[in-house]
Design an enzyme around this catalytic site. Structure first.
Site, PDB file in Angstrom:
ATOM      1  CB  CYS A 147       6.961 -38.817 -16.764  1.00  0.00           C
ATOM      2  SG  CYS A 147       7.793 -39.873 -16.037  1.00  0.00           S
ATOM      3  CG  MET A 150      -2.172  -7.286   9.700  1.00  0.00           C
ATOM      4  SD  MET A 150      -0.634  -7.112   9.183  1.00  0.00           S
ATOM      5  CE  MET A 150      -0.589  -6.553   7.588  1.00  0.00           C
ATOM      6  CB  SER A 190      11.564 -40.162 -18.087  1.00  0.00           C
ATOM      7  OG  SER A 190      10.246 -39.362 -17.616  1.00  0.00           O
ATOM      8  NE  ARG A 244      -6.224   3.743   4.872  1.00  0.00           N
ATOM      9  CZ  ARG A 244      -7.838   3.506   4.480  1.00  0.00           C
ATOM     10  NH1 ARG A 244      -8.335   2.305   4.655  1.00  0.00           N
ATOM     11  NH2 ARG A 244      -8.366   4.663   4.421  1.00  0.00           N
ATOM     12  NE  ARG A 259       5.359 -46.653 -15.189  1.00  0.00           N
ATOM     13  CZ  ARG A 259       4.753 -45.980 -14.230  1.00  0.00           C
ATOM     14  NH1 ARG A 259       5.629 -44.948 -13.548  1.00  0.00           N
ATOM     15  NH2 ARG A 259       3.756 -46.193 -13.931  1.00  0.00           N
ATOM     16  CE  LYS A 261      -3.841   0.154   2.757  1.00  0.00           C
ATOM     17  NZ  LYS A 261      -4.971   0.613   1.826  1.00  0.00           N
ATOM     18  N   GLY A 305      -7.485  -7.140   4.925  1.00  0.00           N
ATOM     19  CA  GLY A 305      -8.359  -7.397   6.371  1.00  0.00           C
ATOM     20  C   GLY A 305      -7.844  -8.281   7.272  1.00  0.00           C
ATOM     21  NE  ARG A 335      -0.160 -43.257 -15.709  1.00  0.00           N
ATOM     22  CZ  ARG A 335      -0.523 -42.090 -15.739  1.00  0.00           C
ATOM     23  NH1 ARG A 335       0.186 -41.519 -14.402  1.00  0.00           N
ATOM     24  NH2 ARG A 335      -1.221 -41.532 -16.155  1.00  0.00           N
ATOM     25  NE  ARG A 373      -6.916  -3.665  -4.467  1.00  0.00           N
ATOM     26  CZ  ARG A 373      -7.601  -4.071  -3.419  1.00  0.00           C
ATOM     27  NH1 ARG A 373      -6.686  -4.216  -2.172  1.00  0.00           N
ATOM     28  NH2 ARG A 373      -8.885  -3.756  -3.168  1.00  0.00           N
ATOM     29  CE1 TYR A 398       9.755 -36.099 -21.352  1.00  0.00           C
ATOM     30  CE2 TYR A 398      11.736 -36.376 -22.806  1.00  0.00           C
ATOM     31  CZ  TYR A 398      10.522 -36.875 -21.730  1.00  0.00           C
ATOM     32  OH  TYR A 398      10.952 -38.068 -21.217  1.00  0.00           O
ATOM     33  CD  GLU A 408      10.658 -44.697 -10.887  1.00  0.00           C
ATOM     34  OE1 GLU A 408       9.555 -44.176 -10.535  1.00  0.00           O
ATOM     35  OE2 GLU A 408      10.637 -45.753 -11.893  1.00  0.00           O
ATOM     36  CG  HIS A 456      -5.306 -45.048  -7.798  1.00  0.00           C
ATOM     37  ND1 HIS A 456      -6.691 -45.221  -8.208  1.00  0.00           N
ATOM     38  CD2 HIS A 456      -4.630 -45.300  -8.676  1.00  0.00           C
ATOM     39  CE1 HIS A 456      -6.701 -45.737  -9.072  1.00  0.00           C
ATOM     40  NE2 HIS A 456      -5.416 -46.105  -9.695  1.00  0.00           N
ATOM     41  N   GLY A 475      11.225 -39.584 -12.537  1.00  0.00           N
ATOM     42  CA  GLY A 475       9.826 -39.849 -11.894  1.00  0.00           C
ATOM     43  C   GLY A 475       9.766 -39.277 -10.384  1.00  0.00           C
ATOM     44  CB  THR A 476       9.615 -35.604  -9.446  1.00  0.00           C
ATOM     45  OG1 THR A 476       8.447 -35.383 -10.420  1.00  0.00           O
ATOM     46  CG2 THR A 476      11.060 -35.158 -10.324  1.00  0.00           C
ATOM     47  CG  ASN A 477       4.577 -38.505  -8.857  1.00  0.00           C
ATOM     48  OD1 ASN A 477       4.804 -37.259  -8.686  1.00  0.00           O
ATOM     49  ND2 ASN A 477       3.761 -39.374  -9.461  1.00  0.00           N
ATOM     50  CG  ASP A 478       7.902 -43.842  -7.243  1.00  0.00           C
ATOM     51  OD1 ASP A 478       6.718 -43.362  -6.852  1.00  0.00           O
ATOM     52  OD2 ASP A 478       8.010 -44.857  -7.710  1.00  0.00           O
TER      53      ASP A 478
END
Lengths: 883, 883
Positions: free
Chosen positions: B838, B104, B771, B93, B619, B23, B102, B563, B337, B858, B752, B455, B773-776
């Site tokens: 992936c 503070m 590739s 303010r 895969r 502000k 809102g 998959r 703003r 990619y 992974e 899942h 496998g960032t989940n695992d």
């Protein structure tokens, strides 16, 4: 210059094992020493490789070089292969760079044919000997080269013996043997459509090929797999002039050890038989005489043998196991190698050789395999008793030693019976932390499931209790209080005696005799020498003062891992733990934890006192909370009644705590992020205990040194550590301040989450020490669940994907890389970062060497592995200096 | 020089957000533009930090600088704070660097006291206005500074209104208000033992402190937690001269947008009220007029406002949301703003601003939040319908969009009802791969358990199906075919209609109206511009030709992850899969696999045809085999009957396959090491399918491009890869050779397992692509089980241990470090190594930027996230170029 494929014994030496094989290099070495070895030559292992790579062929140079060496051999011997009057006979033996006893093929008496057998008969003046040699040769050749079943020949032999009416082969005359040779050859033609080859060169060629082929026979491949023999290109082939101990009464054969292989005593030891061949000694038809008898029988030969033994032992700087043959009064040495020996003998010989000035201390230490020491620390089964008893089942040798006791099926029963003064063996499908009291009480533990690093195995090794795990041969009926042998159907009931051998995983029915371990003076000497040389400190993993005492006896210089969760299961404590878990708010948890505080404090006081100022690393609570709650319906109802809660509520809590992958779940420091009051209590107990030990006793005026190290487990993110460190410091500061003492203490973490390893620089900003938890680091780093991976890891090792089970031997390439990254990043930020290891690997020699190489400060292992680690750490330094 | 703690609006600018707050910086910027803003000054955020670090104190320089600035302000305004005749009034303010609307505190009309209220009354000629301002000031000050509950004041106000007999505050006269002021002050003395302060400097001091205190009030802390606002030191405080839209009939107040915030249309938009204050507009007592009416009412003011709007919009290069006040015919701008807007408006405005020459394409792309695009791709609930309907439960917004349908409780029922032409919502405790058909059929999915990456969530996002996961408010009774709302007890039965909003996780009873998505021309323009700029290729995760079609519509340039296991559940195939699992030997497994081959081949033909030559990464089988077997007793018996096997045998197999930590178990390439025939079949299917697509059709003569990439999952050790690669190549070579075609294909792996990341150099020796496998990799790297970590991860994020849930937003520090190591090691060995991602992160903007920064080729994400990834990839380039 033409590449050399074939070496006469004079041309080689012991450094050439890789190409000449162990046997070939050894024979060459002895020839070089001027020892009378029957002359011969060796076809290199490279030829075996070429042979298999080239569709079972090798270049003509190889054949030419063999012919050349053969001619040289004939010249040396003054005989010719296949000559009618006085034929040269040779043996053809395999010999790889690593010992693979009996796995590959051998052919003896090669060179005999219809002409030369007559010559041999005449020359030896012993037609029976000549025809028996011929018979044996044809049989061996038939089996090995022509691939005819041995039973075909045995049948003929038996038939003749029947016809003639004799019992033993030795009763057959030359004539009988000649008849047998004829029938053998007829059988060969019948089965193979061609005769046994009369041309000695053809015999030789085919025999060499057969030896090469045997490199890839099933049992050789399996042997290499099982014994983890890798990186060899093939076997060498040794062609050596035959000498005969059965030529006449002035001939003989024997084996001897330069020292006693059982005790290590420096006393010439062995046995021999006159007018006999090696196989006669082995077969046990005639009883061999002790080597001392030879001194009376033929003093000259005996003295010559003793002189050679001395020479060879000095040369190899180790106790030798030798084979010799006397042919017509002339001594030949057929083999000399470092003799196999018991652990006790290993230690004594190593120490004696230093005393005798043969070895330096460092050299002596390299003669002892660290793993061998284990034998010296545990009760062992009497070998004679073991030989006579019947093995009823076999499992994994999970923790060494021997145990004799009555079978029980529950931890409670184990505890009860032990209190009554009985010896018990606890038999379970698998153990859980709740079984800890029973496991402590039992003489031995037998489980039907689980691997070398299952709960039962890990705890038993820690306790030094004998354990056989994963014994799939038995089917346990806990309710029926019995187990059944799957194969035989034999039923073993509660109260029946069984005996376990944790050294080889064998289970026996009944009570077998055992021998107590003796930590002799020589053992102590080896340990002292190790301590002089090693740079790593050796700590122990110990949860109780008892463990700690054992470990100190074995030389531990601190505790590297005290797992506080084990303390949570004892007696009434579990009740308070469960109360804490079931509490619905902080206050409830704090109330329950307050009950645990005095217990924990006492635990730590005991440990600190036992360790007398050595550092004690205490890991704060690690396992997920569900491990403290019951699993079976009945136990849940019992607990609900006991805790006065609704069974439904309890079940809901248990279901709430259930995890799909508990290994990766809500445990370690994650618990303390959610429930900081748990660690608060533990930190308070540690610091209060340390103060109590450190402060002067008002009565006796004594005080003790104490060095607590608080270890926060499962840190994956530096912020977890800094949050928990801050709380720890606040609590500790307040207690120390009010005590008026100056108590030094450290706060550090386990590095067991891969993320922690790769962000170790951030963690080291605040942590004063790292302790690598390589069990979990292996689980997460390799993505293997320790509880499940047994199913496929064996195959992984068999296929060479991992050299060894990564839970037993640190995977230096992968998990080791994570460690290298963590050490580098950690020390970059904090150069005096204290680094240790507290996984199972801390007591495994090759892993200890790795830790030394990475600049660790210490390794920590279970009490019974402390001596192993001490020696391994010394060997690491010795090996490093050599490079 | 003295440090500057207080800045007049003339001294600041928009770059100074960090110390002036949003502000303050904004007011300063506008002042600098020459726009008429009520003058004032800002106390910096640093003072807030000092205040909290120093036990709520700050140095005297701060007070002096405030006094100085206040004098300057008084000079500017020609009025003095607290002066009796014509007092200066100010507002106080909060204003942090990040917007926290809102959260503070604010105090208005500061400077009034018993004297100055009279002066204000006289000067404004409006005693009622003066006394009402005074009343409001005391009430605000009482609540905010003196911490008195608002209800205490409300009670007094209501009582007076009752006594006087009026309904509305506005009906109270100056006299009434004066009486209320007296009572307020009496109440303050009663409750706090001291009077409301009359000294304006004391008022000011206390108000500034109160604003600082509000930085750490509960709701502000929670707001920052929830909105992931981190790294701020505190709030600034803005002290600004008051202007009054309610001074007289020539005064007024309003809000306006420079463009339509709903549609983005370039048309001035807003509303205003004459003789009113801002809160009157909000309160809705009087209906505001459209801004266009101002043109008629006061053309000069209107034109001035439009001119300012144009100026400010050009200056900020974005649509503005502005507040203004007219005081006695003079226009003041109180705030400007960037205006909040719908996704559609965002896109349209960005495109229009380029057309208007205000922005470059790159600048326009930076105006669109990639996540916003999601709104444009899915069906949405009608906002009016949503506002009116009652939310019965709330879960996690797991997959966006809206769904209306009849409740069903099993996948089978979902499938059946859909076949009958009905719309259904599938309600499950959690879903499993077996539910895939039902999930495909359902309009929406609601689960009681599981997180954003469960899942259900993952599959639903892949399908573009609306999904609410982890809805703990409901209790499902599958057998009873109903669910119950835990709180209200409301029961929803099978067949009842419910509506899901996947955007906010809200569940409604009944059918709500929905709006179809429209991929307008502006959306396409944004996508095209993104494609011009980005360097990353964008692929999709797709298991079926349907998925692939959707993804191609959204611009996918290949499949990054197919998959294959999902294909194993369809129709009759699961039977063959189970037959394979239950087979006792290789032959049995091969027989069962042979049945699957034609299905798999058809699957791949469909994918290859749809992707028309774009690369398709397939895969090979990944999940553990137990996922294909039933769990419940009943299902086991049914299957046993169907498979004609003994239920005991089946149970034994299931128990054999049970794993304690399936995440770390026998899955991925480990299956193929044990059962190579599984991958053999899949490789055969892939290559045969590719050949079939690539070869000329004998009828029509057409052939298609095809680019298969075979991906081996869960490699942790280069030897796993080389063993499986060798088999793959052998099979592929044979098929390709016999086809006579030249089929290019690639073999690569997922990275992974942490071990794979740190040994990536070895793996890259043989692998043609990685590739991630960032989940695992997140599960194993951080040691978090995705299925379990929900229990504690929220707290982890709240405590700042992780900035964001690492399963949603790539943990760049830890998991990212593993990726950096792998990329470096991999590319060192193979400079043209193709690298992609992936995991779920492939469609998350900050993770896409990370991938770009690491030189990936990619990213691959679910079809509905392809547009998001396209924009995010372009933004990554733009940000990189800026640096």
């Amino acid at each position: 210059m033409e590449k050399k494929y074939v070496y006469s014994f004079e041309e080689g030496n012991r450094e050439m094992k890789a190409i000449l094989g162990g046997k070939g290099a050894n024979l060459a070495e002895m020839s070089g020493l001027g020892i009378r070895v029957p002359p011969g030559f060796t076809v290199t292992t490279e030829v075996c490789d070429i042979y298999h790579q080239n569709n079972k062929n090798y270049p003509s140079e190889v054949k030419e070089q063999i012919s050349h060496q053969l001619r040289e051999l004939e010249n040396k011997m003054g005989k010719k292969l296949g000559e009618a009057n006085d034929p040269l006979l040779v043996s053809v033996r395999s010999g790889a760079a690593a010992s693979m006893p009996g796995m590959m093929d051998t052919i003896l008496n090669l060179g005999l044919n219809d002409q030369s057998v007559e010559g041999l008969a005449q020359k030896s003046n012993n037609p029976r000997f000549a025809w028996d040699s011929y018979r044996r040769f044809i049989q061996m050749f038939g089996e090995v080269v022509m691939e005819i079943k041995g039973s075909e020949f045995e049948e003929i032999l038996e038939k003749v013996k029947d016809t003639v009416g004799v019992q033993s082969d030795t009763d057959l005359t030359a004539g009988h043997l000649e008849a047998i040779v004829k029938r053998y050859r007829a059988k060969i033609i019948e089965l193979k459509g061609r005769d046994f080859p009369q041309d000695p060169m053809e015999q030789l060629q085919l025999s060499i090929d057969a030896v090469f082929n045997s490199w890839n026979n099933y049992r050789a491949i399996r042997y290499r797999e099982i014994n983890n023999i890798k990186g060899l290109v093939g076997t060498a082939v040794n062609i050596q002039a035959m000498v005969f101990g059965n030529l006449n009464e002035n001939s003989g054969t024997g084996v001897c050890f330069t020292r006693n292989p059982s005790t290590g005593e420096n006393k010439f030891y062995g046995e021999y038989l006159m007018n006999a061949q090696g196989e006669d000694v082995v077969a046990g038809i005639r009883t061999p005489q002790p080597i001392s008898a030879l001194a009376e029988q033929n003093k000259a030969i005996y003295d010559e043998l003793v002189a050679i033994c001395d020479q060879v032992e000095k040369h190899y700087q180790d106790m030798q196991d030798m084979e010799f043959t006397i042919q017509g009064g002339k001594l030949f040495i057929l083999q000399a190698r470092n003799g196999k020996r018991t652990a006790a003998a290993t230690v004594k010989i190593a120490v004696d050789l230093v005393k005798e000035g043969v070895l330096t201390k460092a050299e002596a230490l390299m003669k002892v395999q660290p793993e061998q020491l284990d034998q010296l620390l545990h009760k062992q089964l009497d070998l004679i008793a073991k030989a006579k008893a019947e093995v009823i089942a076999t499992g994994l040798p999970a923790s060494p030693g021997a145990a004799v006791g009555q079978v029980v099926f529950t931890a409670a029963e184990a505890y009860k019976k032990t209190q009554q003064g009985l010896d018990v063996v606890l038999v379970r499908v698998e153990t859980s932390p709740e079984d800890i009291d029973g496991m402590h009480s039992a003489k031995g533990i037998l489980t039907a499931r689980g691997g070398m690093t299952s709960h039962a195995a890990v705890v038993a090794r820690g306790l030094g209790t004998c354990c056989i795990a994963g014994c799939a041969d038995i089917q346990i009926d806990e309710k029926g209080r019995k187990f059944t042998l799957k194969e035989s159907g034999l039923v073993v009931k509660e109260g029946d005696f069984i005996t376990l051998d944790g050294g080889d995983g064998q289970v026996y029915l009944g009570k077998l005799n055992t021998q107590e371990p003796e930590l002799s003076g020589d053992f102590g000497t080896i340990m002292n020498w190790s301590d002089e040389i090693r740079e790593l400190k050796i700590r122990t993993n110990a949860d109780t003062p008892q463990d700690a005492k054992v470990a100190r006896k074995f030389g531990a210089e601190g505790i590297g891992l005290c797992r506080t969760e084990h303390m949570f299961f004892e007696g009434d404590r579990i009740k308070a733990v469960r109360e804490m878990i079931l509490a619905s708010d902080v206050e409830g948890r704090q109330k329950a934890l307050a009950k645990l505080l005095p217990y924990q404090k006492q635990d730590f006081i005991g440990l600190f006192k036992t360790m007398e100022g050595y550092p004690v690393t205490i890991r704060l609570l690690d396992p997920p909370l569900h491990e403290f709650l019951p699993i079976t319906e009945k136990d849940i109802y019992d607990l609900a009644r006991e805790m006065e809660v609704d069974a439904g509520t309890l079940k809901a809590k248990i279901s709430d705590l259930h995890e799909f992958n508990p290994m990766l779940g809500h445990r370690g420091c994650r618990l303390a992020i959610t429930y900081p009051e748990i660690y608060d209590m533990q930190v308070r107990a540690i610091i209060e205990a340390a103060i109590e030990v450190a402060k002067e006793c008002p009565t006796c005026g004594r005080s003790s040194q104490v060095a607590p190290e608080i270890m926060i487990p499962l840190v994956g993110n530096s912020k977890e550590f800094s949050i928990l460190k801050q709380r720890t410091v606040e609590i500790a500061k307040a207690i120390i301040k009010s005590s008026g003492l100056d108590l030094p203490y450290k706060i550090g973490t386990m590095i067991e989450v891969p993320r922690a390893a790769v962000t170790a620089d951030q963690i080291a900003e605040e942590a004063e020490f790292f302790s690598f938890g390589t069990n979990d680091l292996t689980q997460m780093g390799c993505g293997f669940s320790r509880d499940d991976a047994g199913k496929f890891l064996k195959e992984y090792v068999a296929k060479g994907i991992y050299d060894r089970d990564p839970f037993e031997v640190l995977d230096q390439e992968g998990v080791g890389e994570l460690i290298r990254i963590a050490v580098e990043k950690g020390r970059k930020v904090r150069s005096d970062l204290k680094i240790g290891i507290c996984g199972e690997h801390g007591g495994e020699p090759s892993s200890v060497e790795f830790c030394h190489g990475q600049g660790f400060d210490y390794v920590s292992c279970s009490p019974f592995r402390v001596p192993i680690a001490r020696l391994a750490a010394a060997q690491a330094v010795i090996r490093e200096r050599k490079q």
